[in-house]
Motif scaffolding. Structure first.
Motif, mmCIF file in Angstrom:
data_model
loop_
_atom_site.group_PDB
_atom_site.id
_atom_site.type_symbol
_atom_site.label_atom_id
_atom_site.label_comp_id
_atom_site.label_asym_id
_atom_site.label_seq_id
_atom_site.Cartn_x
_atom_site.Cartn_y
_atom_site.Cartn_z
ATOM 1 N N LEU A 179 24.611 12.160 0.745
ATOM 2 C CA LEU A 179 23.970 11.712 1.974
ATOM 3 C C LEU A 179 23.306 10.344 1.900
ATOM 4 O O LEU A 179 22.863 9.820 2.921
ATOM 5 C CB LEU A 179 22.938 12.755 2.432
ATOM 6 N N ASP A 180 23.263 9.736 0.725
ATOM 7 C CA ASP A 180 22.634 8.421 0.596
ATOM 8 C C ASP A 180 23.364 7.398 1.462
ATOM 9 O O ASP A 180 24.592 7.335 1.481
ATOM 10 C CB ASP A 180 22.661 7.947 -0.861
ATOM 11 N N GLY A 181 22.578 6.610 2.180
ATOM 12 C CA GLY A 181 23.136 5.520 2.968
ATOM 13 C C GLY A 181 23.551 5.886 4.382
ATOM 14 O O GLY A 181 24.046 5.036 5.116
ATOM 15 N N TYR A 182 23.355 7.130 4.781
ATOM 16 C CA TYR A 182 23.720 7.533 6.137
ATOM 17 C C TYR A 182 22.504 7.476 7.055
ATOM 18 O O TYR A 182 21.399 7.849 6.665
ATOM 19 C CB TYR A 182 24.327 8.938 6.146
ATOM 20 N N ASP A 183 22.743 7.012 8.286
ATOM 21 C CA ASP A 183 21.696 6.939 9.299
ATOM 22 C C ASP A 183 21.575 8.248 10.078
ATOM 23 O O ASP A 183 20.525 8.546 10.641
ATOM 24 C CB ASP A 183 22.005 5.834 10.316
ATOM 25 N N LEU A 184 22.691 8.985 10.150
ATOM 26 C CA LEU A 184 22.754 10.216 10.926
ATOM 27 C C LEU A 184 23.550 11.251 10.136
ATOM 28 O O LEU A 184 24.649 10.961 9.665
ATOM 29 C CB LEU A 184 23.437 9.965 12.275
ATOM 30 N N VAL A 185 22.986 12.452 10.015
ATOM 31 C CA VAL A 185 23.650 13.535 9.291
ATOM 32 C C VAL A 185 23.683 14.765 10.184
ATOM 33 O O VAL A 185 22.651 15.191 10.706
ATOM 34 C CB VAL A 185 22.929 13.875 7.965
ATOM 35 N N GLY A 186 24.875 15.330 10.361
ATOM 36 C CA GLY A 186 25.019 16.579 11.087
ATOM 37 C C GLY A 186 25.111 17.736 10.113
ATOM 38 O O GLY A 186 25.695 17.603 9.033
ATOM 39 N N PHE A 187 24.547 18.863 10.486
ATOM 40 C CA PHE A 187 24.574 20.070 9.667
ATOM 41 C C PHE A 187 25.068 21.206 10.543
ATOM 42 O O PHE A 187 24.450 21.506 11.573
ATOM 43 C CB PHE A 187 23.171 20.411 9.145
ATOM 44 N N GLY A 188 26.180 21.856 10.151
ATOM 45 C CA GLY A 188 26.697 22.914 10.993
ATOM 46 C C GLY A 188 27.416 24.008 10.249
ATOM 47 O O GLY A 188 27.970 23.798 9.168
ATOM 48 N N SER A 189 27.410 25.195 10.862
ATOM 49 C CA SER A 189 28.161 26.331 10.336
ATOM 50 C C SER A 189 28.296 27.367 11.442
ATOM 51 O O SER A 189 27.690 27.247 12.502
ATOM 52 C CB SER A 189 27.478 26.952 9.109
ATOM 53 N N GLY A 190 29.067 28.379 11.130
ATOM 54 C CA GLY A 190 29.062 29.562 11.973
ATOM 55 C C GLY A 190 27.760 30.301 11.723
ATOM 56 O O GLY A 190 27.022 30.009 10.777
ATOM 57 N N ILE A 191 27.486 31.262 12.585
ATOM 58 C CA ILE A 191 26.255 32.036 12.462
ATOM 59 C C ILE A 191 26.596 33.424 11.923
ATOM 60 O O ILE A 191 27.496 34.093 12.436
ATOM 61 C CB ILE A 191 25.531 32.127 13.819
ATOM 62 N N PHE A 192 25.881 33.822 10.885
ATOM 63 C CA PHE A 192 26.111 35.083 10.196
ATOM 64 C C PHE A 192 24.815 35.883 10.207
ATOM 65 O O PHE A 192 23.814 35.432 9.642
ATOM 66 C CB PHE A 192 26.560 34.834 8.755
ATOM 67 N N LEU A 193 24.826 37.019 10.883
ATOM 68 C CA LEU A 193 23.624 37.856 10.997
ATOM 69 C C LEU A 193 22.432 37.041 11.501
ATOM 70 O O LEU A 193 21.314 37.169 11.015
ATOM 71 C CB LEU A 193 23.285 38.517 9.660
ATOM 72 N N GLY A 194 22.690 36.160 12.467
ATOM 73 C CA GLY A 194 21.628 35.385 13.084
ATOM 74 C C GLY A 194 21.184 34.164 12.316
ATOM 75 O O GLY A 194 20.195 33.542 12.683
ATOM 76 N N SER A 195 21.914 33.796 11.242
ATOM 77 C CA SER A 195 21.520 32.649 10.418
ATOM 78 C C SER A 195 22.712 31.752 10.128
ATOM 79 O O SER A 195 23.857 32.202 10.124
ATOM 80 C CB SER A 195 20.960 33.118 9.075
#
Length: 153
Positions: A38-54
């Motif tokens: 992640l070094d050097g990035y201005d914007l980072v997206g974080f995503g996944s499917g949801i498993f048991l509400g998480s």
């Protein structure tokens, strides 16, 4: 703006499809947590499917082990058989975890997706055919709004 998307998509590829659309709009690479730098990035997206509400455990662990940052914007996205609504919003713990790491979380997005969680597996799952073309168009529109907000705000 230099962007990257960290995505865990394991069951049906739903989250990766959404990540690819968002990544296209933001000119961002889509990587898995074990590929992420992640070094050097201005914007980072974080995503996944949801498993048991998480969010997926791999993504949660990745975020847990991140060093403190300063000045990096982030967004959170998910695919789920159910909406991210009400008092038990599944995005809230991820947003809070990123905030504790110093990220400035500038948006969240979720869309419905095919879900074969145990109670629904015997009947073939729920939300079959999702995300569909309309869902992906909505993801594109959301990402365009995010890009505009970040570049003009």
């Amino acid at each position: 703006m230099k962007a990257v998307i960290v995505c865990t998509s394991v069951s049906h590829g739903n989250t990766k499809r959404v990540a690819d659309v968002i990544g296209e709009v933001l000119d961002a690479r889509v990587v898995t947590p074990d590929q992420a730098e992640l070094d050097g990035y201005d914007l980072v997206g974080f995503g996944s499917g949801i498993f048991l509400g998480s969010f997926h455990a791999d993504l949660r662990e990745f975020v847990r082990t991140l060093p403190q940052v300063s000045g990096t914007k982030a967004f959170v996205f998910a695919t789920s058989g159910f909406p991210d609504a009400g008092l038990q919003r599944f995005s809230r713990p991820m947003v809070e975890a990123l905030g504790h790491k110093g990220f400035d979380v500038v948006g969240t997005y979720s869309c419905r997706a095919f879900d074969t969680y145990l109670p629904f597996k015997p009947v073939g799952g729920i939300r079959k055919g999702r995300p569909n073309a309309e869902d992906l168009a909505q993801a594109r529109s959301w990402a365009e709004g995010l890009r505009t907000e970040i570049t003009t705000g």
